[in-house]
Write a protein that holds these residues in place. Structure first.
Motif, PDB file in Angstrom:
ATOM      1  N   THR A 296     102.277  21.438  60.204  1.00  0.00           N
ATOM      2  CA  THR A 296     101.539  22.546  60.810  1.00  0.00           C
ATOM      3  C   THR A 296     102.246  23.002  62.094  1.00  0.00           C
ATOM      4  O   THR A 296     102.422  24.207  62.327  1.00  0.00           O
ATOM      5  CB  THR A 296     100.086  22.119  61.131  1.00  0.00           C
ATOM      6  OG1 THR A 296      99.523  21.503  59.972  1.00  0.00           O
ATOM      7  CG2 THR A 296      99.239  23.290  61.538  1.00  0.00           C
TER       8      THR A 296
ATOM      9  N   GLU B 104     104.848  21.049  50.588  1.00  0.00           N
ATOM     10  CA  GLU B 104     104.551  20.142  49.467  1.00  0.00           C
ATOM     11  C   GLU B 104     105.717  20.005  48.503  1.00  0.00           C
ATOM     12  O   GLU B 104     105.586  19.329  47.483  1.00  0.00           O
ATOM     13  CB  GLU B 104     103.329  20.707  48.720  1.00  0.00           C
ATOM     14  CG  GLU B 104     102.130  20.906  49.631  1.00  0.00           C
ATOM     15  CD  GLU B 104     100.960  21.637  48.980  1.00  0.00           C
ATOM     16  OE1 GLU B 104     101.086  22.075  47.824  1.00  0.00           O
ATOM     17  OE2 GLU B 104      99.924  21.767  49.651  1.00  0.00           O
TER      18      GLU B 104
ATOM     19  N   SER C 116     106.488  19.119  55.036  1.00  0.00           N
ATOM     20  CA  SER C 116     105.572  18.133  55.633  1.00  0.00           C
ATOM     21  C   SER C 116     105.889  16.749  55.074  1.00  0.00           C
ATOM     22  O   SER C 116     106.215  16.606  53.886  1.00  0.00           O
ATOM     23  CB  SER C 116     104.124  18.490  55.305  1.00  0.00           C
ATOM     24  OG  SER C 116     103.281  17.397  55.600  1.00  0.00           O
TER      25      SER C 116
ATOM     26  N   LYS D 247     102.184  12.989  51.004  1.00  0.00           N
ATOM     27  CA  LYS D 247     103.252  13.766  50.355  1.00  0.00           C
ATOM     28  C   LYS D 247     104.175  12.866  49.517  1.00  0.00           C
ATOM     29  O   LYS D 247     104.054  11.649  49.543  1.00  0.00           O
ATOM     30  CB  LYS D 247     104.066  14.512  51.416  1.00  0.00           C
ATOM     31  CG  LYS D 247     103.245  15.569  52.173  1.00  0.00           C
ATOM     32  CD  LYS D 247     102.787  16.700  51.265  1.00  0.00           C
ATOM     33  CE  LYS D 247     102.110  17.837  52.007  1.00  0.00           C
ATOM     34  NZ  LYS D 247     100.819  17.498  52.610  1.00  0.00           N
TER      35      LYS D 247
END
Ligand SMILES: Cc1ncc(COP(=O)(O)O)c(C=O)c1O
Length: 384
Positions: free
Chosen positions: A77, A193, A214, A219
């Motif tokens: 983020t 992702e 990320s 993940k």
């Protein structure tokens, strides 16, 4: 659809994971040098934002995805917020994105003081629909003398476009890029992702001016918490490093900061995990592909549709997904599976329906709504 089918699905998942215990949706697997590198990191004393593992992780990552530069951040983020700022997204701008995504995509836009505008997704890729994007831009925007695109109604500048590679399935990023180029809109890929996912022979995250990944614990590979900004542009990469490291000007002893930066650099201890996980990535991808293949074969004989990698793509199959007949059946399956110790989850609520974003502009979200009503994610961890 009936209970017998639901039971059969649960038995199939149990047999694929060889377990009668609780089966989670996606867990991290540490089967390589993780402990060794962590101990090394602790012994060195460099556990924070300075250290060789961070530099090494960036090098390994950029060479894996074949980008010129990679800059490690505390999470995806934060990486996306910085990426947006680097292309000039600021107060009162608008950013085009898709409603079917994790909340971090829209929040990063908000952190810049900008507003998301939600464009529909495609059923085959789950990513932004390039035709919908084109339709929105042709109908609702104009390109001004400054070469930038503005929303006819709100008069705000369209400062970036952020499509997402959902569950690791590449969106049609070349088509989206073509449209963005016509309207002079910087393209940032939310590849959070999709580590290991390829679109037309190129790694996802290498089509836009910038992209982000990320490494959250859920993940394909993880650094605990972590993110990466990827770009081929040297100036942007330098700025990314500068503003994620509190904008400190390099100096032997003085503390000089030349703008308001962020304390967003990935700590060395997280990067140590990342270096070890990168060594395992190809093995994990092959392992996940086998699981996806088994799911695909199984669901082919059922009324439930398994979401396969789109044409011309190699997906990392981060989270396997199925499409169920309607929302009522979806909820019945979610209840049955979770009651029986197999973790499944619906797709996220559309971002455009959340209280913070329900006032934002949307453009024909029929497919996104159709998918939200039907998608269920099923267990997808690497099986040792
Ligand atoms: C599509 C998408 N965008 C952004 C993020 C934000 O990444 P992070 O959780 O590392 O902040 C995530 C995931 O976690 C994500 O799935």
């Amino acid at each position: 659809m009936n209970n017998a089918l639901f039971k059969d699905i649960i038995n199939t998942i149990r047999s694929l994971f060889g377990s009668d215990d609780f089966i989670p949706l996606h867990i991290p697997i540490f089967s390589g040098n993780e402990k060794k590198y962590l101990i090394d990191c602790i012994d060195s004393g460099y556990v924070s934002s300075v250290g060789e593992y961070v530099n090494k992780f960036e090098k390994i990552f950029s060479s894996y995805v074949k980008s010129s530069f990679a800059v490690a951040a505390v999470n995806g983020t934060a990486a996306l917020q910085v990426a947006l700022q680097l292309v000039g997204v600021g107060q009162n701008d608008e950013v085009l994105t898709q409603p079917l995504s994790f909340i971090g995509t829209a929040n990063a836009i908000s952190y810049c003081g900008a507003r998301p505008v939600f464009i529909d997704v495609e059923k085959t890729t789950l990513g932004m629909d390039s035709q919908g994007l084109k339709g929105f831009l042709e109908t609702n925007t104009y390109v001004a003398d400054d070469g930038r695109c503005y929303n006819k109604t709100s008069k705000r500048r369209i400062a970036a476009c952020v499509p997402v590679h959902i569950f690791g399935h590449p969106c049609r990023i070349d088509k989206i890029k073509e449209v963005c180029d016509v309207f002079g809109i910087p393209l940032i890929e939310d590849a959070a992702e999709s580590v290991g996912s390829i679109y037309k022979q190129k790694h996802t995250g290498t089509f836009g001016l910038l992209s982000i990944f990320s490494f959250n614990g859920n993940k394909t590979i993880t650094t605990g918490g972590g993110g990466m900004i990827v770009t081929d542009n040297e100036d942007i990469a330098k700025r990314a490093k500068h503003i994620t490291t509190t904008a400190k000007v390099p100096h032997a002893w003085e503390y000089v900061h030349d703008e308001i930066g962020f304390n967003y650099r990935m700590p060395n201890i997280n990067a140590a995990l990342g270096c070890a996980q990168m060594e395992l990535l190809d093995r994990y991808l092959a392992n996940k592909r086998e699981l996806a293949e088994a799911y695909k074969n199984y669901f082919a004989d059922t009324p439930i549709e398994f979401v396969c990698e789109p044409p011309a793509c190699r997906s990392n199959y981060w989270l396997n997904a199925v499409i169920i007949r309607d929302r009522t059946e979806r909820d019945a399956f979610l209840k049955h599976s979770n009651d029986n110790g197999v973790m499944t989850r619906p797709c996220w609520r559309l971002l455009s329906s959340l209280p913070m974003y329900e006032q934002c502009e949307t453009f024909a979200l029929e497919t996104a709504q159709w998918l939200e009503d039907r998608i269920v994610n099923i267990p997808s961890s690497v099986r040792l």
